[in-house]
Design a protein around this motif. Structure first.
Motif, PDB file in Angstrom:
ATOM      1  N   LEU A   7       0.849  -1.185   0.000  1.00  0.00           N
ATOM      2  CA  LEU A   7       0.000   0.000   0.000  1.00  0.00           C
ATOM      3  C   LEU A   7       0.886   1.237   0.000  1.00  0.00           C
ATOM      4  N   SER A   8       0.525   2.205  -0.815  1.00  0.00           N
ATOM      5  CA  SER A   8       1.226   3.487  -0.791  1.00  0.00           C
ATOM      6  C   SER A   8       0.201   4.605  -0.763  1.00  0.00           C
ATOM      7  N   GLU A   9       0.661   5.767  -0.389  1.00  0.00           N
ATOM      8  CA  GLU A   9      -0.178   6.963  -0.277  1.00  0.00           C
ATOM      9  C   GLU A   9      -1.056   6.954   0.973  1.00  0.00           C
ATOM     10  N   ILE A  10      -0.689   6.151   1.976  1.00  0.00           N
ATOM     11  CA  ILE A  10      -1.358   6.254   3.280  1.00  0.00           C
ATOM     12  C   ILE A  10      -0.616   7.346   4.036  1.00  0.00           C
ATOM     13  N   ASP A  11      -1.347   8.347   4.515  1.00  0.00           N
ATOM     14  CA  ASP A  11      -0.655   9.502   5.068  1.00  0.00           C
ATOM     15  C   ASP A  11      -0.721   9.660   6.582  1.00  0.00           C
ATOM     16  N   CYS A  12      -1.340   8.711   7.297  1.00  0.00           N
ATOM     17  CA  CYS A  12      -1.304   8.835   8.760  1.00  0.00           C
ATOM     18  C   CYS A  12      -1.421   7.465   9.429  1.00  0.00           C
ATOM     19  N   VAL A  13      -0.745   7.357  10.558  1.00  0.00           N
ATOM     20  CA  VAL A  13      -0.721   6.103  11.312  1.00  0.00           C
ATOM     21  C   VAL A  13      -2.104   5.768  11.848  1.00  0.00           C
ATOM     22  N   VAL A  14      -2.826   6.764  12.325  1.00  0.00           N
ATOM     23  CA  VAL A  14      -4.160   6.544  12.886  1.00  0.00           C
ATOM     24  C   VAL A  14      -5.086   5.992  11.804  1.00  0.00           C
ATOM     25  N   CYS A  15      -5.009   6.547  10.598  1.00  0.00           N
ATOM     26  CA  CYS A  15      -5.833   6.066   9.483  1.00  0.00           C
ATOM     27  C   CYS A  15      -5.493   4.611   9.152  1.00  0.00           C
ATOM     28  N   ALA A  16      -4.214   4.277   9.191  1.00  0.00           N
ATOM     29  CA  ALA A  16      -3.801   2.907   8.911  1.00  0.00           C
ATOM     30  C   ALA A  16      -4.414   1.952   9.935  1.00  0.00           C
ATOM     31  N   GLY A  17      -4.451   2.356  11.189  1.00  0.00           N
ATOM     32  CA  GLY A  17      -5.064   1.532  12.231  1.00  0.00           C
ATOM     33  C   GLY A  17      -6.555   1.346  12.012  1.00  0.00           C
ATOM     34  N   LYS A  18      -7.227   2.418  11.612  1.00  0.00           N
ATOM     35  CA  LYS A  18      -8.661   2.337  11.333  1.00  0.00           C
ATOM     36  C   LYS A  18      -8.933   1.428  10.140  1.00  0.00           C
ATOM     37  N   LEU A  19      -8.096   1.531   9.110  1.00  0.00           N
ATOM     38  CA  LEU A  19      -8.255   0.677   7.935  1.00  0.00           C
ATOM     39  C   LEU A  19      -8.025  -0.786   8.307  1.00  0.00           C
ATOM     40  N   GLU A  20      -7.011  -1.053   9.102  1.00  0.00           N
ATOM     41  CA  GLU A  20      -6.740  -2.417   9.556  1.00  0.00           C
ATOM     42  C   GLU A  20      -7.957  -2.986  10.282  1.00  0.00           C
ATOM     43  N   ASP A  21      -8.568  -2.195  11.147  1.00  0.00           N
ATOM     44  CA  ASP A  21      -9.755  -2.647  11.878  1.00  0.00           C
ATOM     45  C   ASP A  21     -10.909  -2.980  10.933  1.00  0.00           C
ATOM     46  N   LYS A  22     -11.111  -2.165   9.908  1.00  0.00           N
ATOM     47  CA  LYS A  22     -12.183  -2.418   8.937  1.00  0.00           C
ATOM     48  C   LYS A  22     -11.931  -3.722   8.176  1.00  0.00           C
ATOM     49  N   ILE A  23     -10.692  -3.958   7.812  1.00  0.00           N
ATOM     50  CA  ILE A  23     -10.357  -5.172   7.063  1.00  0.00           C
ATOM     51  C   ILE A  23     -10.542  -6.410   7.938  1.00  0.00           C
ATOM     52  N   LYS A  24     -10.187  -6.313   9.207  1.00  0.00           N
ATOM     53  CA  LYS A  24     -10.354  -7.438  10.131  1.00  0.00           C
ATOM     54  C   LYS A  24     -11.818  -7.870  10.262  1.00  0.00           C
ATOM     55  N   LYS A  25     -12.740  -6.938  10.060  1.00  0.00           N
ATOM     56  CA  LYS A  25     -14.167  -7.224  10.213  1.00  0.00           C
ATOM     57  C   LYS A  25     -14.809  -7.822   8.973  1.00  0.00           C
ATOM     58  N   LEU A  26     -14.074  -7.901   7.863  1.00  0.00           N
ATOM     59  CA  LEU A  26     -14.645  -8.454   6.634  1.00  0.00           C
ATOM     60  C   LEU A  26     -14.854  -9.960   6.761  1.00  0.00           C
ATOM     61  N   ASP A  27     -15.935 -10.444   6.171  1.00  0.00           N
ATOM     62  CA  ASP A  27     -16.186 -11.885   6.140  1.00  0.00           C
ATOM     63  C   ASP A  27     -15.053 -12.591   5.417  1.00  0.00           C
ATOM     64  N   GLY A  28     -14.573 -13.667   6.008  1.00  0.00           N
ATOM     65  CA  GLY A  28     -13.521 -14.469   5.396  1.00  0.00           C
ATOM     66  C   GLY A  28     -12.116 -14.051   5.775  1.00  0.00           C
ATOM     67  N   VAL A  29     -11.978 -12.925   6.481  1.00  0.00           N
ATOM     68  CA  VAL A  29     -10.655 -12.475   6.928  1.00  0.00           C
ATOM     69  C   VAL A  29     -10.439 -12.992   8.347  1.00  0.00           C
ATOM     70  N   ASN A  30      -9.417 -13.822   8.508  1.00  0.00           N
ATOM     71  CA  ASN A  30      -9.111 -14.399   9.818  1.00  0.00           C
ATOM     72  C   ASN A  30      -8.205 -13.490  10.647  1.00  0.00           C
ATOM     73  N   SER A  31      -7.300 -12.779   9.969  1.00  0.00           N
ATOM     74  CA  SER A  31      -6.430 -11.823  10.653  1.00  0.00           C
ATOM     75  C   SER A  31      -5.919 -10.817   9.631  1.00  0.00           C
ATOM     76  N   ALA A  32      -5.533  -9.651  10.132  1.00  0.00           N
ATOM     77  CA  ALA A  32      -4.979  -8.608   9.270  1.00  0.00           C
ATOM     78  C   ALA A  32      -3.997  -7.786  10.076  1.00  0.00           C
ATOM     79  N   SER A  33      -2.897  -7.427   9.451  1.00  0.00           N
ATOM     80  CA  SER A  33      -1.887  -6.595  10.089  1.00  0.00           C
ATOM     81  C   SER A  33      -1.360  -5.614   9.053  1.00  0.00           C
ATOM     82  N   LEU A  34      -1.531  -4.327   9.333  1.00  0.00           N
ATOM     83  CA  LEU A  34      -1.064  -3.300   8.413  1.00  0.00           C
ATOM     84  C   LEU A  34       0.111  -2.578   9.052  1.00  0.00           C
TER      85      LEU A  34
END
Length: 72
Positions: A7-34
């Motif tokens: 991933l490129s063009e992510i401009d803040c650490v807090v946003c990256a954490g929020k995105l990671e949380d959203k991905i973790k909640k998707l059906d079929g995703v067992n774990s996610a680490s950004l």
């Protein structure tokens, strides 16, 4: 199944954490680490329907911030 996205063009650490949380909640995703500094998203997804899950991950990233560039 493990998948790694660059991933490129992510401009803040807090946003990256929020995105990671959203991905973790998707059906079929067992774990996610950004890792903001490396620009790497590592996900563990179900083998069944892996292509659809991967597409949902990319859609979630683009919906979160359309400026983020995704490669895998």
């Amino acid at each position: 199944m493990k998948k790694v996205y660059s991933l490129s063009e992510i401009d803040c650490v807090v946003c990256a954490g929020k995105l990671e949380d959203k991905i973790k909640k998707l059906d079929g995703v067992n774990s996610a680490s950004l890792n903001f500094f490396a620009g790497k998203l590592v996900v563990e997804i179900d083998d069944n329907n892996a292509e659809n899950i991967s597409n949902n991950i990319i859609k979630t990233i683009k919906k979160f911030d359309r400026n983020i560039k995704v490669e895998y």
